[in-house]
Enzyme design. Structure first.
Site, PDB file in Angstrom:
ATOM      1  N   ASP A 197      -3.497 -12.275  30.965  1.00 13.39           N
ATOM      2  CA  ASP A 197      -2.788 -13.408  30.391  1.00 13.39           C
ATOM      3  C   ASP A 197      -3.764 -14.593  30.412  1.00 13.39           C
ATOM      4  OD1 ASP A 197      -0.920 -15.047  29.273  1.00 13.39           O
ATOM      5  OD2 ASP A 197       0.653 -14.653  30.740  1.00 13.39           O
TER       6      ASP A 197
HETATM    7  C1  BGC Z   1       1.766 -16.686  28.340  1.00 12.88           C
HETATM    8  C2  BGC Z   1       1.736 -15.434  27.500  1.00 12.88           C
HETATM    9  C3  BGC Z   1       1.141 -15.709  26.148  1.00 12.88           C
HETATM   10  C4  BGC Z   1      -0.231 -16.326  26.333  1.00 12.88           C
HETATM   11  C5  BGC Z   1      -0.950 -16.611  25.043  1.00 12.88           C
HETATM   12  C6  BGC Z   1       0.451 -17.422  28.345  1.00 12.88           C
HETATM   13  O1  BGC Z   1       0.557 -18.671  28.921  1.00 12.88           O
HETATM   14  O2  BGC Z   1       2.133 -16.350  29.668  1.00 12.88           O
HETATM   15  O3  BGC Z   1       3.040 -14.917  27.381  1.00 12.88           O
HETATM   16  O4  BGC Z   1       1.079 -14.531  25.407  1.00 12.88           O
HETATM   17  O5  BGC Z   1      -0.095 -17.542  27.036  1.00 12.88           O
HETATM   18  O6  BGC Z   1      -0.413 -17.679  24.378  1.00 12.88           O
END
Ligand code: BGC
Length: 756
Positions: free
Chosen positions: A280
């Protein structure tokens, strides 16, 4: 076809697949033979584009890095023109001309937005959920996107956690069916330019954050993990999901991003996952804060655990070469990650045509189309949950005067809900617009705001991030309420559009108090005092603690955040053009102190006796019963469904025999409607304690007014299986209670004995 012919056909399919794999492997081996170490590490790097901001840090000099072969993909970049331009740099100006993969958070629709996932899950309609993913994939791919960071399948039993809005609720079985439907809807077989790669997230247990505080620690037994939290991720893997995103949280003291047990032992060895994994957002550098070491150390830990791609963190990009030299990672580990990412690009067809998803004509004609908006409107209406409808106040008549009141009544920006990053909020339809268009000229609609979202302006600002302002009214609260009361005096009915703003749920939007904000409660009380019938249209991204509202407001329709077509979809249901059929995928507690409250809990050694809500030395509270306000699976309709007694094909079974459980469902009301018939099973005695009931099947059934139908479920020993104390997945002989009903509380039941 005869059996032999089927077998021969299957054999040909297997041979063809092998040949395809061999071709892909040869292509990638050939390419990798030409790649330098830097270029291989470059493939593992996933910067954000900076177009759409979903986190704190961002990367710089992306253009140069792409030319240098130091980027494998880019995410959250919007428009086909921009994507084409960036892809052109990759395939014309980098040494090996390797195409980039373009990801985005297409979570519940692209520009045509569907209800938030928690809302979608309440449709219990797998066809509709798959369609929502299909439409999202079609629109996103028309705009250059070939990879979505969805489905999010984190089981959550704590509505304080803001991200409960992004998932499918509290149940592993329902969550697993939805995970499959979403993966199928997005990916298809990758053959067309409307198929995009899915990414199941956040692996794993992110929804079990302690105290519902986002990014917080999780810790649980393996037995609970395997039985109650992991199944939806596994279901996505079984459905062929192309990628998996690691969660931010730790599991067993090790952040998922460096957790070899999760990333390799479970995901690859036990489940046979063949795609690639991605962290993530800044998941790797965050492990410095977790306390696992410096950037070089945590990057090596992530790679060794089984992480292939580094989102935003640039830990791989900046340290892996050094770690290889120092013997902290191996060439094989880097090669393996690189190969998996190249394979994904190959499967998507990007080596054949890097511009496969860059078709300007499609972008101009396939996004936010009338047809897609119509689909979104229909699906949204099926997600709303009728929580209460005393004296059949609903549906409303398309005549007389309707007073529409509340901070969410005349607001477009909040309708799509959290994680609508590709949406144009100005194109969403407000409830006021929706009511007016559906009611037509025969009803008069008067409107007043009635209150701000919250008395605390600073809180309201925090809850309205990303420009989704509610437009604060600076008049004294009493004046704003009085205006609403005044316009309601001549109305036949009051519709109060209250609840949360879109950004009161979603990432980094946890709440310790899950009641309706006081400013809105005060408004509601004033509206009730007018003596007019009041319908509460509740906007929310989580289960709220609305015991008082349930006790005092005659009609409550929960509408989540219904997407770009929320306004007309809500009006369709309020006026009865659509009969509501949504059922809750979470338990709604009486107060925050009961959390976690979920239907499939254990019995404990001291359960309450039937009919009592308190007894000394029993598992209960002094100040509140153990009951929810609304149980899991609950939702009303404008018609009435009744369940006949449960009939079983047998009450004693052996081995692989099958059991059929049948009820007669009758629509006793005066309207056609859909009912979600739910099957639950309780395993009365086990080698480990078993839940008081578990969902094992459901069917959404349409019945005309007055019609009856037999609804049957086939139960096999597969439905009795669970992970035992040794984490072996099997069933155990004994007595089982079979239950069928319209929610998890009100069921018809019968007992069977099943021996090996
Ligand atoms: C979130 C994810 C997301 C990623 C990309 C993160 O902060 O936890 O769910 O896919 O950002 O935007």
């Amino acid at each position: 076809m005869k059996k032999v012919q089927v077998l021969i056909a299957l054999l040909f399919v297997v041979i063809a697949l092998h040949a395809q794999d061999a071709k892909m492997n040869a292509f990638i081996t050939n390419l990798m033979n030409k790649m330098t170490l830097d270029e291989k590490i470059g493939q593992l790097n996933l910067p954000g584009s900076g177009d759409i901001v979903t986190g704190q840090a961002s990367n710089s000099d992306i253009g140069k890095k792409i030319k240098d072969g130091a980027v494998g993909g880019l995410f959250n970049i919007k428009t086909v023109a921009k994507i084409r331009a960036v892809q052109k740099v990759a395939v014309e100006e980098s040494r090996l001309k390797i195409p980039l993969i373009f990801g985005m958070d297409v979570i519940h629709g692209y520009e045509t937005v569907f209800p938030i996932p928690l809302g979608l899950s309440c449709s219990w309609d797998m066809k509709e959920i798959e369609t929502s993913a299909r439409v999202a994939a079609t629109e996103a791919s028309a705009d250059g996107i070939c990879w979505t960071f969805s489905p999010m399948v984190d089981i959550c039993r704590d509505p304080r956690w803001g991200r409960i809005a992004e998932g499918n609720g509290e149940d592993a079985y329902l969550g697993s069916q939805i995970a499959k439907a979403m993966v199928k809807g997005y990916q298809g077989d990758y053959s067309k330019n409307t198929n995009i790669m899915a990414c199941v997230k956040h692996y794993a247990l992110y929804g079990a954050a302690e105290a519902g505080r986002d990014y917080n620690t999780t810790d649980m037994s393996r037995v609970r993990m395997y039985n109650e939290y992991l199944p939806p991720y596994k279901a996505a893997v079984d459905a062929g999901v192309g990628s998996v995103m690691a969660s931010f949280n730790e599991v067993d003291g090790v952040p998922a991003t460096a957790n070899k047990f999760l990333m390799t032992d479970v995901l690859r060895k036990q489940w046979g996952f063949k795609g690639f994994t991605v962290t993530d957002y800044t998941g790797i550098p965050e492990m410095i804060e977790h306390g696992l070491g410096d950037l070089q150390t945590v990057s090596a830990l992530a790679l060794k655990a089984g992480i292939d791609m580094d989102m935003v963190g640039e830990g791989f990009l900046t340290t892996l070469k050094k770690s290889l030299k120092e013997g902290k990672v191996t060439q094989a580990e880097i090669d393996n990650a690189c190969r998996l990412i190249l394979e994904a690009k190959y499967k998507l067809g990007l080596f054949d045509n890097p511009y496969k998803y860059c078709d300007e004509k499609r972008a101009a004609t396939e996004i936010f189309t009338d047809a897609n908006r119509k689909t979104a409107r229909e699906i949204a209406a099926d997600c709303f949950v009728l929580l209460k409808n005393q004296n059949n106040i609903l549906p409303l008549k398309k005549s007389g005067t309707i007073a529409l009141v509340g901070p969410l009544a005349d607001n477009k920006e909040n309708m799509p809900g959290t994680w609508s990053v590709a949406a144009d909020f100005s194109k969403a339809t407000s409830l006021l617009e929706g009511l007016k268009s559906v009611a037509g000229a025969t009803a008069k609609i008067v409107y007043a705001k009635g209150s701000n979202l919250d008395y605390d302006a600073a809180y309201e600002e925090r809850a309205g991030m990303f420009g989704k302002s509610l437009g604060r009214d600076s008049r004294p609260a009493a004046d704003i309420i009085q205006e609403a009361v005044n316009i309601s005096k001549d109305a036949d009915v009051i519709v109060a559009a209250l609840g949360e703003s879109a950004e009161m749920t979603g990432e980094s939007s946890s709440r310790s108090d899950i009641e309706m904000p006081q400013a809105q409660k005060d408004l509601l009380q004033a509206l009730l005092k007018t003596g007019k019938p009041v319908v509460l249209v509740l906007f929310t991204g989580r289960p709220l603690a609305i015991k008082w509202e349930n006790d005092n407001v005659p009609s409550i329709l929960n509408v989540w955040f219904g997407g770009s077509e929320a306004g007309p979809a809500i009006a369709d249901v309020l006026f009865g053009d659509v009969n509501p059929s949504g059922k809750l995928s979470t338990t709604w507690p009486q107060n925050v102190g009961q959390i976690p409250l979920y239907y499939n809990h254990k019995n404990t050694g001291r359960p309450l006796p039937d009919g009592k809500w308190f007894q000394k030395f029993r598992s209960n509270y002094l100040d509140v019963s153990n009951d929810p306000v609304y149980p899991f699976g609950y939702g009303l309709s404008y018609t009435n469904f009744s369940y006949g007694d449960l009939k079983l094909s047998s009450t004693s079974l052996k081995g692989n025999q099958q059991l059929t459980a049948t009820v007669t469902l009758t629509n006793n009301g005066s309207k056609d409607g859909k009912e979600v018939v739910q099957l639950y099973i309780r395993d009365l005695v086990g080698s480990i304690t078993r839940p008081v009931k578990e969902l094992k099947g459901f069917q959404k059934v349409f019945l005309k007014a007055g019609e009856s139908k037999e609804v049957s479920f086939t139960i096999t020993t597969n439905d009795l299986k669970f992970y035992n104390g040794d984490l072996k997945y099997d069933w155990e002989a004994g007595d089982f209670v079979i239950m069928v009903g319209g929610n998890s509380r009100d069921v018809k039941s019968a007992k069977v004995n099943w021996v090996k």
